[in-house]
Design a protein around this motif. Structure first.
Motif, PDB file in Angstrom:
ATOM      1  N   LEU A  96      30.965  42.039  41.374  1.00 63.21           N
ATOM      2  CA  LEU A  96      30.986  43.288  40.622  1.00 63.21           C
ATOM      3  C   LEU A  96      32.279  44.020  40.943  1.00 63.21           C
ATOM      4  O   LEU A  96      32.578  44.285  42.108  1.00 63.21           O
ATOM      5  CB  LEU A  96      29.786  44.170  40.982  1.00 63.21           C
ATOM      6  N   VAL A  97      33.070  44.319  39.911  1.00 67.19           N
ATOM      7  CA  VAL A  97      34.295  45.099  40.074  1.00 67.19           C
ATOM      8  C   VAL A  97      34.135  46.410  39.312  1.00 67.19           C
ATOM      9  O   VAL A  97      33.746  46.411  38.140  1.00 67.19           O
ATOM     10  CB  VAL A  97      35.532  44.338  39.546  1.00 67.19           C
ATOM     11  N   ILE A  98      34.419  47.503  39.991  1.00 66.24           N
ATOM     12  CA  ILE A  98      34.412  48.817  39.361  1.00 66.24           C
ATOM     13  C   ILE A  98      35.833  49.359  39.427  1.00 66.24           C
ATOM     14  O   ILE A  98      36.393  49.535  40.513  1.00 66.24           O
ATOM     15  CB  ILE A  98      33.444  49.771  40.080  1.00 66.24           C
ATOM     16  N   GLY A  99      36.431  49.568  38.284  1.00 68.32           N
ATOM     17  CA  GLY A  99      37.801  50.069  38.229  1.00 68.32           C
ATOM     18  C   GLY A  99      37.858  51.360  37.438  1.00 68.32           C
ATOM     19  O   GLY A  99      37.173  51.508  36.427  1.00 68.32           O
ATOM     20  N   GLN A 100      38.658  52.293  37.887  1.00 66.19           N
ATOM     21  CA  GLN A 100      38.748  53.598  37.240  1.00 66.19           C
ATOM     22  C   GLN A 100      40.093  53.773  36.559  1.00 66.19           C
ATOM     23  O   GLN A 100      41.145  53.463  37.133  1.00 66.19           O
ATOM     24  CB  GLN A 100      38.544  54.710  38.272  1.00 66.19           C
ATOM     25  N   HIS A 101      40.065  54.261  35.317  1.00 68.89           N
ATOM     26  CA  HIS A 101      41.291  54.628  34.626  1.00 68.89           C
ATOM     27  C   HIS A 101      41.783  55.956  35.185  1.00 68.89           C
ATOM     28  O   HIS A 101      41.064  56.954  35.142  1.00 68.89           O
ATOM     29  CB  HIS A 101      41.033  54.760  33.128  1.00 68.89           C
ATOM     30  N   LEU A 102      43.009  55.952  35.701  1.00 68.98           N
ATOM     31  CA  LEU A 102      43.519  57.107  36.434  1.00 68.98           C
ATOM     32  C   LEU A 102      44.925  57.470  35.989  1.00 68.98           C
ATOM     33  O   LEU A 102      45.622  56.668  35.352  1.00 68.98           O
ATOM     34  CB  LEU A 102      43.576  56.788  37.938  1.00 68.98           C
TER      35      LEU A 102
END
Length: 298
Positions: free
Chosen positions: A92-98
């Motif tokens: 599971l990868v959780i990536g945030q647009h920043l």
């Protein structure tokens, strides 16, 4: 969560809202003992950590600045590699647009499109945390994970179709090269020697030097075999780093170079795939003037 889709946007209104949206997926992954990578800004990381309590120690929280210091396609390749290297379970990868230094909005669009291509068929789920005010998340994500469950991304288009709106930034100018030579098929052994010498001067260890030589050899061979027959090698070596560039006058019609594992029944695409796997960063620029492939090893 079982939407049948491996890449979803998670629109959110604040850090605690995001943590609540992610809780079911995180709980499922941690209960199963699956690897979890989270690339979040401090407020969102803190909210997720507080929600998970002691289980937060089982999440690999990565620094967004470091993760996104490389091109978007490279990030997608690295996340796909996590899935291929996993011994068991589902990553599971959780990536945030920043908003990050030197990272434009096109980085996130290219990353989203590359993820769809790179993770196809792999045991991985990527959840992209995006502000709910972002007007394009539905265009680059096949589904959105809303408070009411998954729903199709409004306006979503397949990656090759959407990618034309998000071309790569131009090649950064690196200044005069330490090595700048033209070559043909008969010169490939000399190309390998020059790359090996650059790796030695940069202080790369033997294994990484060998990988770089193999990667550039694949690119150079592709260039003279499938291009116009003549190409140019440039090398830049500094302490601990080598950049190698192969350029020719041909055009490469590959929208996602190095992202797709070649079929076992054929060799096409093998060179770019290997070069991407063997080096730290692979970038490709191609237009009517020619093709430039640049790799970096540190």
């Amino acid at each position: 969560m079982d939407s049948g889709v491996d890449h979803l946007a998670v629109p959110f209104a604040g850090a605690h809202d995001l943590a609540a949206r992610l809780e079911p997926a995180l709980g499922t992954a941690l209960t199963a003992g699956d690897p979890v990578l989270a690339v979040l800004a401090d407020p969102e990381r803190d909210a997720v950590s507080a929600l998970l309590g002691p289980d937060a120690s089982r999440v690999d929280f990565a620094d967004p600045v470091r993760v996104h210091a490389v091109p978007a396609f490279t990030v997608a390749v690295r996340w796909a590699r996590l899935a291929r290297q996993a011994v068991a379970g589902r990553v599971l990868v959780i990536g945030q647009h920043l908003q990050l230094p030197d990272v434009g909005v096109e980085h996130w669009a290219r990353l989203d499109l590359a993820i769809d291509v790179a993770i196809e068929g792999l045991p991985i789920t990527v959840l992209c945390a995006c502000p709910d005010s972002d007007p394009v998340i539905g265009v680059t994500h096949p589904q959105l994970l809303t408070a009411d469950g998954p729903r199709p991304g409004p306006g979503y288009r397949p990656p090759p179709e959407a990618l034309v709106e998000y071309p790569p930034p131009p090649p950064p100018h690196l200044g005069p090269a330490d090595t700048d030579v033209a070559f043909r098929m008969a010169d490939l052994s000399a190309v390998r020697r020059r790359v090996a010498a650059a790796a030695a001067s940069a202080g790369l260890d033997d294994d990484r030097a060998d990988d770089l030589v193999l990667a550039v050899n694949e690119l150079a061979t592709n260039s003279v075999e499938h291009g116009p027959g003549a190409a140019r090698l440039q090398l830049w070596a500094t302490a601990g780093s080598v950049i190698a560039e192969v350029a020719d006058r041909g055009r490469m019609n590959v929208p996602f170079p190095g992202l797709v594992r070649p079929s076992s029944s054929g060799a096409r695409g093998r060179g770019l795939w290997l070069a991407s796997e063997l080096t730290d960063v692979l970038q490709v620029w191609s237009d009517d003037e020619g093709t430039v492939v640049r790799v970096r090893m540190e």
